[in-house]
Design a protein around this motif. Structure first.
Motif, short mmCIF file in Angstrom:
data_model
loop_
_atom_site.label_atom_id
_atom_site.label_comp_id
_atom_site.label_asym_id
_atom_site.label_seq_id
_atom_site.Cartn_x
_atom_site.Cartn_y
_atom_site.Cartn_z
N LEU A 9 0.82 -1.21 0.00
CA LEU A 9 0.00 0.00 0.00
C LEU A 9 0.86 1.26 0.00
O LEU A 9 0.49 2.26 -0.62
CB LEU A 9 -0.94 0.01 1.21
N GLU A 10 1.99 1.21 0.65
CA GLU A 10 2.86 2.37 0.70
C GLU A 10 3.37 2.74 -0.69
O GLU A 10 3.60 3.90 -0.99
CB GLU A 10 4.02 2.12 1.65
N ARG A 11 3.49 1.77 -1.56
CA ARG A 11 3.91 2.03 -2.95
C ARG A 11 2.87 2.84 -3.72
O ARG A 11 3.16 3.43 -4.74
CB ARG A 11 4.16 0.72 -3.69
N TYR A 12 1.64 2.81 -3.24
CA TYR A 12 0.54 3.52 -3.88
C TYR A 12 0.11 4.70 -3.02
O TYR A 12 -1.07 4.99 -2.88
CB TYR A 12 -0.63 2.57 -4.13
N GLY A 13 1.06 5.39 -2.45
CA GLY A 13 0.82 6.45 -1.48
C GLY A 13 -0.02 7.61 -1.97
O GLY A 13 -0.61 8.33 -1.17
N ASN A 49 -5.04 2.15 11.86
CA ASN A 49 -4.04 2.49 12.87
C ASN A 49 -2.69 1.85 12.59
O ASN A 49 -1.64 2.47 12.74
CB ASN A 49 -4.53 2.12 14.27
N TYR A 50 -2.72 0.59 12.14
CA TYR A 50 -1.47 -0.09 11.80
C TYR A 50 -0.75 0.67 10.67
O TYR A 50 0.46 0.90 10.74
CB TYR A 50 -1.73 -1.54 11.38
N LEU A 51 -1.50 1.05 9.65
CA LEU A 51 -0.89 1.78 8.53
C LEU A 51 -0.32 3.12 8.99
O LEU A 51 0.77 3.51 8.56
CB LEU A 51 -1.92 2.01 7.42
N MET A 52 -1.03 3.82 9.85
CA MET A 52 -0.56 5.13 10.31
C MET A 52 0.69 5.01 11.17
O MET A 52 1.57 5.87 11.13
CB MET A 52 -1.66 5.86 11.08
N GLU A 53 0.82 3.91 11.91
CA GLU A 53 1.96 3.71 12.79
C GLU A 53 3.17 3.12 12.07
O GLU A 53 4.30 3.25 12.55
CB GLU A 53 1.58 2.81 13.96
N ASP A 58 -0.33 9.09 3.72
CA ASP A 58 -1.03 10.29 4.16
C ASP A 58 -2.41 9.90 4.70
O ASP A 58 -3.24 9.37 3.97
CB ASP A 58 -1.18 11.24 2.97
N PRO A 59 -2.69 10.15 5.99
CA PRO A 59 -3.99 9.76 6.55
C PRO A 59 -5.19 10.40 5.87
O PRO A 59 -6.29 9.86 5.92
CB PRO A 59 -3.91 10.19 8.01
N SER A 60 -4.99 11.53 5.21
CA SER A 60 -6.12 12.17 4.54
C SER A 60 -6.56 11.40 3.30
O SER A 60 -7.64 11.65 2.78
CB SER A 60 -5.77 13.62 4.15
N LEU A 61 -5.76 10.44 2.86
CA LEU A 61 -6.10 9.63 1.70
C LEU A 61 -6.72 8.28 2.08
O LEU A 61 -7.01 7.46 1.21
CB LEU A 61 -4.86 9.39 0.84
N ARG A 87 -13.46 -10.35 7.97
CA ARG A 87 -12.34 -9.92 7.13
C ARG A 87 -12.31 -8.41 7.01
O ARG A 87 -13.22 -7.72 7.45
CB ARG A 87 -12.49 -10.51 5.73
N ILE A 88 -11.23 -7.94 6.40
CA ILE A 88 -11.19 -6.57 5.91
C ILE A 88 -10.95 -6.64 4.41
O ILE A 88 -10.37 -7.59 3.91
CB ILE A 88 -10.12 -5.67 6.59
N GLU A 89 -11.42 -5.63 3.72
CA GLU A 89 -11.13 -5.45 2.30
C GLU A 89 -10.47 -4.09 2.14
O GLU A 89 -10.87 -3.13 2.79
CB GLU A 89 -12.40 -5.51 1.45
N ILE A 90 -9.47 -4.04 1.28
CA ILE A 90 -8.78 -2.78 1.03
C ILE A 90 -8.93 -2.47 -0.45
O ILE A 90 -8.60 -3.29 -1.30
CB ILE A 90 -7.29 -2.87 1.42
N LYS A 91 -9.43 -1.26 -0.72
CA LYS A 91 -9.66 -0.83 -2.10
C LYS A 91 -8.79 0.39 -2.38
O LYS A 91 -8.68 1.27 -1.53
CB LYS A 91 -11.13 -0.50 -2.30
N LEU A 92 -8.22 0.42 -3.57
CA LEU A 92 -7.39 1.55 -3.99
C LEU A 92 -8.11 2.32 -5.08
O LEU A 92 -8.71 1.73 -5.98
CB LEU A 92 -6.04 1.06 -4.54
N TYR A 93 -8.01 3.65 -5.00
CA TYR A 93 -8.64 4.51 -5.98
C TYR A 93 -7.60 5.48 -6.53
O TYR A 93 -6.95 6.19 -5.77
CB TYR A 93 -9.80 5.30 -5.36
#
Length: 100
Positions: A9-13, A49-53, A58-61, A87-93
């Motif tokens: 996910l960090e690669r798609y910041g 929270n895991y991603l922010m830590e 950018d938390p605004s995204l 589960r969780i699902e993560i979607k990228l836009y």
């Protein structure tokens, strides 16, 4: 595993990220969360929270939502199906599909 997802996910910041939490349909009895809607929200929030830590995303995204039991991907009448629905699902836009 979560660490590997965070690295990807960090690669798609510069993308919008949506984290959806889901549950099975078994009503909660006592415990930490009052119902499945709250549990699903906290499930998504835990990933946020895991991603922010652990990343520079950018938390605004990033937005996180709980979807409760309402979008199952498996049959809730079996233990295996219920397990898949927790589960969780993560979607990228990006700019092409920005419905974020």
């Amino acid at each position: 595993m979560v660490g590997q997802v965070a690295q990807v996910l960090e690669r798609y910041g510069d993308y919008g990220i949506e984290i959806e939490g889901h549950t099975d349909n078994v009503p909660l009895k006592g415990g930490r969360y009052e119902n499945n809607d709250v549990l699903s929200s906290y499930r998504a929030l835990a990933m946020f929270n895991y991603l922010m830590e652990n990343t520079n995303i950018d938390p605004s995204l990033v937005k996180h939502t709980g979807r409760g039991e309402y979008l199952p991907i498996a049959d809730n009448s079996t233990a295996e199906g219920r397990s898949k629905n927790r589960r969780i699902e993560i979607k990228l836009y990006n700019s092409l599909n920005q419905s974020y």
